[in-house]
Design a protein around this motif. Sequence first.
Motif: not given
Ligand code: ZN
Length: 681
Positions: A1-4, A494-495, A498, A527, A530, A581
């Motif tokens: 869920m938490n990556r860019l 962004h991170e 979250h 996302e 974030a 994204y």
């Molecule tokens: Zn993210």
Amino acid sequence: MNRLPLLFVALVACKSAPAPEPLPVTDPTGGPISPAMPAEPPADVVAERRHDAISRTELNRWAVRENLPLYWTIDADKDGNLDPDEVASLLFYPSSRTPASTWVMGGRFTPALEAAYEQIIAASKAPGDLLTEEGKRRELVGKDLDQGRATLVHSDLSAIPVADRQFVGHMMTVATLVDQLYELQNGATALSAQLPKDSASRSLFRRNRGPKCVAPATEKDPLCSAIPGAPKPVFDLYPAELQKQDKFCASIEKRKDAKALLSPFTVVRGQGDQLTAVPYTEAYKDAMTAIANELTAAADVIKDPAEQPLVTYLRAAAASFASNNWEPADEAWAKMTVDNSKWYVRIAPDEVYWEPCSSKAGLHLTFARINQGSRAWQAKLVPVQQEMEAEIAKAAGKPYTARTVTFHLPDFIDIVVNAGDDRDALGATIGQSLPNWGPVANEGRGRTVAMVNLYGDPDSMAARRSQAESMLDAKSLENYTGMTEPGLLSTILHEAAHNLGPAHEYMVGGKKAGAVFGGPMASVLEELKAQTAALFLLEVLRKKGVISDALATQSFTDSIVWALGHISQGMYTGSGERKTYSNLAAIQLGFLLDKGALTWDLNATAGNGTDKGALVIHPDKVVPAVNEMMKVVAGIKARGDKKAADALAKKYVDGPRVPHKIISERFQRFPKASFVYSVRL
Ligand SMILES: [Zn+2]
């Protein structure tokens, strides 16, 4: 869920070229980590021969098509001739780490290099075949491959102590084991016997982690596949029979036992209505035991008392691969910092985007070195983290109320290898907050990282600038630096975000986001929150004097280019799933267009001086528009407002407001980075 993922630029890694030393470690395929070297080069090596029949770009492109782990790093002396100190031997290819991929010995090219070079030249001259179905398929396979530009992530670990080298060797084996289990789970392994013999199809299957085409111009073409007939991979996570149904995920979501069946560390087994959740550790006992053993072996060779937290984590992770209880490993992992280890290791099932129901955690290994560059940003942002939470809470409104936040700002890491769910065909994750579940996540004790050695290479920077120049007008481009800092700041914020506002553990009406919005839309919203915060917090920080006016504007501009990059990839995968994204980027761009912070001017000329029609940024309208967007997005999450979320997607993801087609056409003139890896031990 938490990556860019994707498209930020970052710091550059360094490399040098001392002679490698053979290692006593072997990988599961039997190949040594570093092939044993004879003392003298073979007599048949002709050092004087020139290798200038093909440019660096073309050599690297054809090496991918030929499935050869060969890479021309840089034409350092700019003579157009491949030199022995300009060659890397890549990992994660079928012949990696074998004598067949040893390109240089004693400073000279090997016969293996000469053979590979001939193969590449021959392939580049071979005529195509567009008359047969098979010829057309291969043409598409080549086209899918060509939409990625092999981009090297190189780590020179030759100067580290012997015990550390042994540790790295074990981690390389872990990487291979993780890949094997990942490809079993995603259905690739079950199809591998059907692979045809041609190199390009095999390379596609290797790179794309299965038969499907994944690049924007080819992913929806039914003929584009590494395997004739384009068989659809059947995920090992759910019964094959069930996956034949359209919308099988929705049918699971409707069941009373949906929560158990869709729990992240289990697979669904059974027939008809008789379904049960089986823990990963039961379903994949042998594979997980092998990983556990290798992690233990890695822990055993670390002799440096300063690396005790890493040893503790490796042992805890090994235990989790036996118990399926990931919380003790998360606890040990959360105790690791930039101060107490040289290494960053994350080995666990974590993210859920990889599978059709966005529910099952994908196994990955992130193996990296800690980069000390994060300290300066941490010192700036930690004192204001509570204020950032207060601002986002204010924007979200009721029923959300500000919490005490105790997150860690991103640690910077230099990637050595990505394995399992981490290694994408195109692009790579550049920021990540973990874990997603359990007390460490709920209590804000997780870790956030930014992968700072990706996208900083000259090829990636030049391509991204050309993309920006194809869309933005000259005036707006004045704030596009193409340098590291503006994009990195966006990743950091962004991170960090979250962990701010309504996050994973937030519940409204007794339900978490997945239950309120459905898995894929919940991912988009998290996302979107974030990335909107990454824009919104710029002004919060600028007003406080934490960042300069110029950096705030540059970071916003960089984020617009980032968003365009994602929009250019299309909104849905070939099999119809939302691209998280891309969706959020379209919502952002559409919203900013509607509020006048951006305009799409048909008469403006793009910065490259040739494209007619350009995107214009209106600096005076940016802050109010972004503030409103934060209010809308965080408010939707706070209230669990599914209707408003669906409306946003309908308008900007599926509607005509965003010039999707033009963005795709202009950005897709340039291949995306497709990361390849080499390690000098
Ligand atoms: Zn993210």
